[in-house]
Scaffold this motif. Structure first.
Motif, short mmCIF file in Angstrom:
data_model
loop_
_atom_site.label_atom_id
_atom_site.label_comp_id
_atom_site.label_asym_id
_atom_site.label_seq_id
_atom_site.Cartn_x
_atom_site.Cartn_y
_atom_site.Cartn_z
N LEU A 1 0.82 -1.21 0.00
CA LEU A 1 0.00 0.00 0.00
C LEU A 1 0.86 1.26 0.00
N LEU A 2 1.94 1.26 0.79
CA LEU A 2 2.78 2.46 0.88
C LEU A 2 3.41 2.82 -0.47
N PRO A 3 4.06 1.89 -1.20
CA PRO A 3 4.60 2.28 -2.50
C PRO A 3 3.53 2.73 -3.48
N ILE A 4 2.35 2.13 -3.42
CA ILE A 4 1.25 2.55 -4.30
C ILE A 4 0.86 4.00 -4.00
N LEU A 5 0.79 4.34 -2.70
CA LEU A 5 0.45 5.71 -2.32
C LEU A 5 1.56 6.69 -2.74
N ILE A 6 2.81 6.28 -2.59
CA ILE A 6 3.92 7.15 -2.97
C ILE A 6 3.90 7.43 -4.47
N ILE A 7 3.70 6.40 -5.27
CA ILE A 7 3.67 6.58 -6.73
C ILE A 7 2.47 7.42 -7.14
N SER A 8 1.32 7.18 -6.50
CA SER A 8 0.12 7.96 -6.81
C SER A 8 0.32 9.43 -6.46
N PHE A 9 1.05 9.71 -5.37
CA PHE A 9 1.36 11.09 -5.02
C PHE A 9 2.24 11.73 -6.09
N SER A 10 3.17 10.98 -6.63
CA SER A 10 4.01 11.49 -7.72
C SER A 10 3.15 11.79 -8.95
N MET A 11 2.17 10.93 -9.23
CA MET A 11 1.28 11.16 -10.35
C MET A 11 0.43 12.41 -10.12
N PHE A 12 -0.05 12.59 -8.89
CA PHE A 12 -0.82 13.80 -8.55
C PHE A 12 0.04 15.05 -8.75
N SER A 13 1.26 15.02 -8.20
CA SER A 13 2.11 16.21 -8.20
C SER A 13 2.58 16.58 -9.59
N ASN B 1 1.16 15.81 -12.44
CA ASN B 1 0.02 16.30 -13.22
C ASN B 1 -0.44 17.67 -12.72
N PHE B 2 -0.30 17.91 -11.41
CA PHE B 2 -0.60 19.23 -10.86
C PHE B 2 0.26 20.30 -11.53
N GLY B 3 1.57 20.03 -11.61
CA GLY B 3 2.48 20.99 -12.23
C GLY B 3 2.13 21.25 -13.68
N PHE B 4 1.84 20.19 -14.43
CA PHE B 4 1.51 20.36 -15.84
C PHE B 4 0.18 21.10 -16.02
N THR B 5 -0.78 20.85 -15.13
CA THR B 5 -2.06 21.53 -15.21
C THR B 5 -1.92 23.00 -14.84
N VAL B 6 -1.00 23.32 -13.93
CA VAL B 6 -0.70 24.73 -13.63
C VAL B 6 -0.30 25.46 -14.91
N LEU C 1 -4.34 1.05 -11.03
CA LEU C 1 -4.15 2.05 -12.08
C LEU C 1 -5.28 3.07 -12.08
N GLY C 2 -6.49 2.63 -11.73
CA GLY C 2 -7.61 3.57 -11.58
C GLY C 2 -7.37 4.55 -10.45
N PHE C 3 -6.73 4.08 -9.37
CA PHE C 3 -6.39 4.96 -8.26
C PHE C 3 -5.40 6.03 -8.72
N GLY C 4 -4.43 5.61 -9.54
CA GLY C 4 -3.47 6.58 -10.08
C GLY C 4 -4.14 7.61 -10.97
N GLN C 5 -5.06 7.17 -11.82
CA GLN C 5 -5.79 8.11 -12.68
C GLN C 5 -6.67 9.03 -11.85
N ALA C 6 -7.23 8.51 -10.75
CA ALA C 6 -8.04 9.34 -9.86
C ALA C 6 -7.18 10.43 -9.22
N ALA C 7 -5.93 10.08 -8.86
CA ALA C 7 -5.02 11.08 -8.31
C ALA C 7 -4.73 12.18 -9.31
N GLN C 8 -4.55 11.80 -10.58
CA GLN C 8 -4.33 12.80 -11.61
C GLN C 8 -5.57 13.67 -11.81
N ALA C 9 -6.74 13.06 -11.78
CA ALA C 9 -7.97 13.83 -11.92
C ALA C 9 -8.13 14.83 -10.77
N ALA C 10 -7.76 14.41 -9.56
CA ALA C 10 -7.83 15.31 -8.41
C ALA C 10 -6.93 16.52 -8.60
N SER C 11 -5.76 16.31 -9.20
CA SER C 11 -4.86 17.43 -9.44
C SER C 11 -5.46 18.42 -10.44
#
Length: 463
Positions: free
Chosen positions: A246-258, A260-265, A376-386
């Motif tokens: 769970l921890l590595p999945i959360l870490i990678i999803s945070f990277s996906m959020f961040s 994508n956040f930068g690119f969306t900025v 992978l859906g969780f990762g896409q959800a993180a990107q959508a949140a960004s």
């Protein structure tokens, strides 16, 4: 799987079940050669292309459709765009999880058909609430990308995965390159033939709906289902392994959020930046975005997969975050020179391209066969949140940058750049931490239909 694959060459657990030798064939029979992953994935790529092309079509029209309703302004435009991404957050995860249990094919079909239907509803909308409902419905059911990624994970080995995930990114880049141009041209053709403004907007949405329907029909006829494990005892064992990851999945999803956040900025404020500084028009912005789309398509189609194979997913993920962060931070710092500024823009696009292949591939690396869609859906959800947060934050930071840091324009880009770089650092920690280095790997016997999962204990977890 290749015998020299460092992630799959460790001995398999012993089993009482015996399997026929693949080298002992009946006299006169030819060895069975499994179909290449690309032969199974062509229909997935085409379906994704058609689906994303429809999204690209409406990009230049949607803001003006919203503004055409009485009382609507920039706030309403921002709300509709943010609401779409907000609905994507649960939609991506839910559709990915459903695909793990019901199969990839029905979920992909439903997502593409729902996208087509939402475009039709937008084209028929006579009030702003109708547009909001249609876009929310589209976001909620828009899980095609995460399911397509899970489909790729189903039919490829760990070693092949970055290459074929990169082709999804290239497909999306090409669709977004041509989509806005086709949408703008459609509106211009309707206008040239005497159509009023409302008909121009509706025509683009109807065309997007038609593309979506075409993609649905094509997928219905050509898309095959992948084989999913059904053994209950096996699923319980894998579930216990997934909890430890769970921890590595959360870490990678945070990277996906961040990232994508930068690119969306950048996407949210760059048009304003070049207008304020260079007095460039929408034509210049359109040209820059077209070139960027081509850059993404070429990088993800040809180059990124080589980078991932050479230095591994973890290091590639960090490299992408670092390039993205560096390019973003330099955008407001290089305004004194247009060539240097445009080079910085190209650097952040390159970094984003690397993250869009390396991070999903890495996320898939820590998911079992039964949870590819969910993870992978969780990762896409993180990107959508960004994409919900970034437009709201970046506009405020842009307008108040000089007050906050004493420099015009720079605040949102510096925030996005720093966040991208910082989010990439833990990926290197995953590579070096032996406890987190353990991952779930699939060994699929295509001939016998047997699927086994084990916890990988190899010396090199980079690939």
């Amino acid at each position: 799987m290749p015998p020299n694959d460092p992630e799959t060459s460790a001995p398999l657990p012993s089993s009482s079940k015996s399997f026929p030798s693949k080298t002992s064939l009946p006299p006169g029979s030819a060895p069975h050669v499994p179909p290449s992953p690309l032969s199974r994935l062509k229909s997935v790529y085409f379906s994704v292309f058609i689906d994303v092309l429809g999204i690209g079509l409406v990009i230049p029209v949607l803001p003006y459709l919203i503004l055409s309703f009485e009382g609507a302004g920039a706030s309403e435009v921002g709300f509709v765009i943010a609401f779409y991404s907000l609905c994507q957050v649960p939609g991506s995860f839910i559709f990915g999880a459903i695909s793990d249990r019901k199969g990839r094919r029905p979920v992909l079909l439903l997502s593409i058909f729902a996208s087509s239907l939402s475009f039709l509803l937008c084209g028929l909308a006579k009030t702003l609430p109708m547009v909001i409902i249609a876009r929310g419905f589209s976001g909620l059911t828009g899980g095609s990308i995460s399911v397509a990624q899970a489909y790729v994970a189903d039919v490829t080995t760990v070693e092949e995965r970055p290459k074929y995930l990169g082709l999804i990114g290239a497909t999306i880049g090409i669709a977004f390159t041509f989509g806005p141009g086709i949408g703008a041209a459609t509106a211009a053709i309707v206008e040239a033939n005497g159509g009023d403004i409302q008909l121009q907007y509706s025509a683009v949405f109807f065309l997007a709906s038609a593309f979506g329907l075409l993609g649905f029909i094509f997928a219905l006829k050509n898309l095959e289902e992948t084989s999913l494990p059904t053994d209950k005892a096996s699923m319980e064992v894998k579930a216990s392994v997934e909890r430890s990851l769970l921890l590595p999945i959360l870490i990678i999803s945070f990277s996906m959020f961040s990232s994508n956040f930068g690119f969306t900025v950048m996407q949210s404020t760059y048009g304003v930046l070049i207008t304020d500084e260079y007095d460039w028009s929408t034509k210049a912005l359109g040209l820059i975005l077209v070139v960027s789309g081509l850059e993404i398509a070429v990088l993800q189609g040809k180059i990124v997969k080589v980078i991932v194979q050479k230095i591994g997913k973890h290091v590639s993920g960090f490299l992408g975050c670092a390039l993205l962060g560096l390019g973003l931070a330099c955008l407001p710092l290089t305004l004194w020179s247009k060539p240097v500024h445009l080079f910085s823009f190209a650097v952040q696009v390159a970094g984003f391209s690397v993250t869009q292949t390396a991070l999903p591939a890495l996320l898939s690396r820590y998911a079992s066969k039964d949870s590819q869609g969910s993870v992978l859906g969780f990762g896409q959800a993180a990107q959508a949140a960004s994409r919900v947060v970034a437009p709201l934050v970046s506009g405020v930071l842009y307008d108040n940058s000089e007050k906050l840091i004493g420099m015009e324009y720079a605040a949102p880009y510096l925030l996005g750049g720093i966040l991208s770089v910082v989010s990439g650092l833990p990926l290197l920690g995953l590579l070096n931490d032996r406890r987190l280095e353990k991952g779930v790997v699939e060994d699929e016997d295509k001939d016998e239909g047997d699927e086994m999962i084990r916890v990988e204990e190899g010396d090199d977890d980079r690939l």
